[in-house]
Design a protein around this motif. Structure first.
Motif, PDB file in Angstrom:
ATOM      1  N   VAL A 392       1.060  -1.195  -0.034  1.00 51.97           N
ATOM      2  CA  VAL A 392       0.074  -0.270  -0.192  1.00 51.97           C
ATOM      3  C   VAL A 392       0.846   1.550   0.056  1.00 51.97           C
ATOM      4  N   LEU A 393       2.279   1.345   0.566  1.00 52.03           N
ATOM      5  CA  LEU A 393       2.679   2.371   0.881  1.00 52.03           C
ATOM      6  C   LEU A 393       3.482   2.567  -0.634  1.00 52.03           C
ATOM      7  N   GLY A 394       3.748   1.767  -1.483  1.00 52.82           N
ATOM      8  CA  GLY A 394       4.003   2.139  -2.721  1.00 52.82           C
ATOM      9  C   GLY A 394       2.707   3.293  -3.424  1.00 52.82           C
ATOM     10  N   ARG A 395       2.071   2.200  -3.391  1.00 47.74           N
ATOM     11  CA  ARG A 395       0.596   3.081  -4.025  1.00 47.74           C
ATOM     12  C   ARG A 395       0.749   4.104  -3.995  1.00 47.74           C
ATOM     13  N   VAL A 396       0.012   4.428  -2.661  1.00 46.87           N
ATOM     14  CA  VAL A 396       0.165   5.496  -1.704  1.00 46.87           C
ATOM     15  C   VAL A 396       1.654   6.912  -2.414  1.00 46.87           C
ATOM     16  N   LEU A 397       2.724   6.512  -2.308  1.00 49.00           N
ATOM     17  CA  LEU A 397       4.010   7.249  -2.772  1.00 49.00           C
ATOM     18  C   LEU A 397       3.515   8.301  -4.002  1.00 49.00           C
ATOM     19  N   GLU A 398       3.348   6.532  -5.092  1.00 56.74           N
ATOM     20  CA  GLU A 398       2.696   7.380  -6.298  1.00 56.74           C
ATOM     21  C   GLU A 398       1.626   8.294  -7.000  1.00 56.74           C
TER      22      GLU A 398
END
Length: 485
Positions: A392-398
């Protein structure tokens, strides 16, 4: 800019120097707290600006009708003070860290209360430990250690209860919905909790927990509405006043309203002129709905980045307390939450979940608390949780990069002859745009057969850089269409 240090006595001295008109009041609050906690030094007991004792014949302060009413609320400052002593040895006292970069960005002195540094990653430990200790006092150790406690939770409350149940030798059963993250399920098991997976969502999990209570001696612990839970959360407010006695405002994420009820009660009791703001996501505005209806009401909840705040109805006890202490509640967008997470990682090297970053999100430029009356003020923001899945963190950062105009995509028409796409990529590279992804479409076009439509995802340096790239593309005949335009 007004600056406060983190040591309570030095912070008091700093506030006295900068706010001469308010001398003495905050210092006495802090001194009383430190004496109550048993940590006051001898030199603290002497204050050059302490008020002289009243004469023997002075009339006693009358208790107002409001004071009497507040003492009859489900949670009072006395409950929070007792919780502060009870849980002191079992939870971490987290610091209030002044952020240089966020202060410059927001135009105020921003202090971050790092509750995500608790052992299980959230402020929930305070309430969980206080609730178990209260049940031990009420029912006795033998009964509680034989029967234990139960809760329905998909995340932070489950972790906190499991950890402190293990520490206090009280069995814990947690009913978790099937959507609960596997990482959190595994952690609860490692703490020795009995895990029951049931239901598509937290509501069905709670129904299952209530069924189990009827057939056992388990004590149910609500994660945001039990008075001991609210009192435990309120200990954050005491620490805020101790560590940042010159605080002007506290901005608190709102889900079930237990956290803001506790913090609001503590802060407003110790320093009534402090403003307490609540922040909840547009997709889960249950506290706002409760304010409009003057009572907790069921609210439609849509999946949100701030999943820890996605509570369909605030707690009745929490709402009863919060409505007397909270000055205002505002809403924040998914874009603002993703930007807050990104700002914390880039500027503070702090990984915080969506719900934990919601308070900061409302202070960012363009958000609802980005207003003149808060500029230059001392603002404390509790970062109340850091349990975010890495995927989820990866998607949130994008999403955060896209919201910050540092990742954008556009569609352009290019020649389908050799070198057509190569010319486009060369131009982008020469102007500092990094291509993250690219794909082209041939079949579903109505244009000239010699042309192809290309969609590019590019990493940029911000809005001005995006405008430069757009101008360059237009000058070279690509006529780009940007998503969101």
């Amino acid at each position: 800019m007004i600056r406060c240090t983190l040591s309570a006595p030095r912070a008091v001295a700093s506030c006295r120097e900068l706010h001469g008109a308010r001398r003495g009041g905050v210092a006495q609050h802090v001194l009383r707290l430190r004496m109550f906690s048993g940590v006051a030094d001898d030199e603290d007991l002497v204050s050059d600006d302490a008020s002289p004792p009243p004469p023997p014949d002075a009339p006693k302060r009358k208790t107002s009708q409001r004071d009497t009413y507040l003492e009859e609320l489900p949670v009072t400052f006395s409950d929070i003070s007792r919780a502060n002593v009870a849980i002191r040895t079992g939870v971490k006292r987290t610091p209030c860290i002044k952020s240089f970069f966020l202060s410059e960005l927001i135009g105020a002195n921003v202090f971050l209360k790092t509750e995500f540094q608790q052992f299980t990653g959230s402020f929930k430990e305070r309430g969980a430990r206080n609730a178990i200790l209260a049940l031990l006092r009420e029912n006795g150790e033998e009964y509680m250690r034989k029967n234990g406690v139960i809760a329905a939770s998909a995340g932070n409350h489950a972790l906190a209860l499991a950890y402190h149940g293990k520490d206090l030798n009280v069995p814990v059963t947690v009913v978790m919905p099937v959507v609960a993250p596997l990482a959190k399920v595994d952690k609860c098991k490692k703490f020795g909790a009995n895990i029951v997976i049931h239901g598509a969502h937290i509501g069905e999990a709670k129904e299952k927990a209530e069924e189990l209570i009827k057939t056992s001696g388990l004590e149910y612990v609500n994660g945001y509405d039990d008075p001991p839970i609210i009192a435990g959360a309120g200990t954050i407010g005491i620490e805020i006043i101790e560590d940042v006695p010159c605080v002007d405002a506290v901005v608190v994420p709102v889900g079930g309203a237990g956290l803001i009820a506790g913090i609001g009660c503590a802060v407003k009791t110790l320093k009534p002129d402090v403003k307490v703001y609540g922040v909840e996501p547009y997709f889960a505005a249950s506290y706002t709905a409760a304010l409009e209806a003057q009572m907790p009401v069921a609210t439609k909840v849509t999946p949100t980045l701030a999943d820890g705040l996605a509570v369909p109805m605030v707690g009745s006890h929490a709402f009863e307390v919060a409505k007397h202490y909270v000055d205002e509640c505002v809403l924040t967008t998914e874009k603002e939450v993703s930007l807050a997470i990104l700002r914390l990682i880039e500027n503070e090297k702090m990984v915080v979940e969506g719900g934990g970053a919601t308070g900061l999100a409302a202070l960012l430029p363009g958000a609802q608390l980005d207003r003149q009356d808060l500029k230059g003020k001392n603002i404390v923001v509790p970062l109340c949780g850091g349990n975010i899945d890495t995927t989820v963190l990866g998607r949130v950062l994008e999403r955060g990069l896209a919201a910050d105009d540092r990742m954008k995509n556009f569609t352009a028409t290019v020649s389908d002859r050799p070198g057509g796409i190569g010319r486009l990529t060369t131009l982008l590279g020469e102007h500092g745009a990094s291509i993250k992804d690219m794909y082209h479409e041939r079949a579903f076009l109505q244009s000239n057969i010699d042309f192809v439509k290309v969609k590019c995802v590019v990493e940029l340096q911000g809005l001005e850089h995006a405008r430069l790239i757009d101008k360059m593309l237009e000058e070279n005949g690509y006529d780009p269409v940007w998503d969101g335009d």
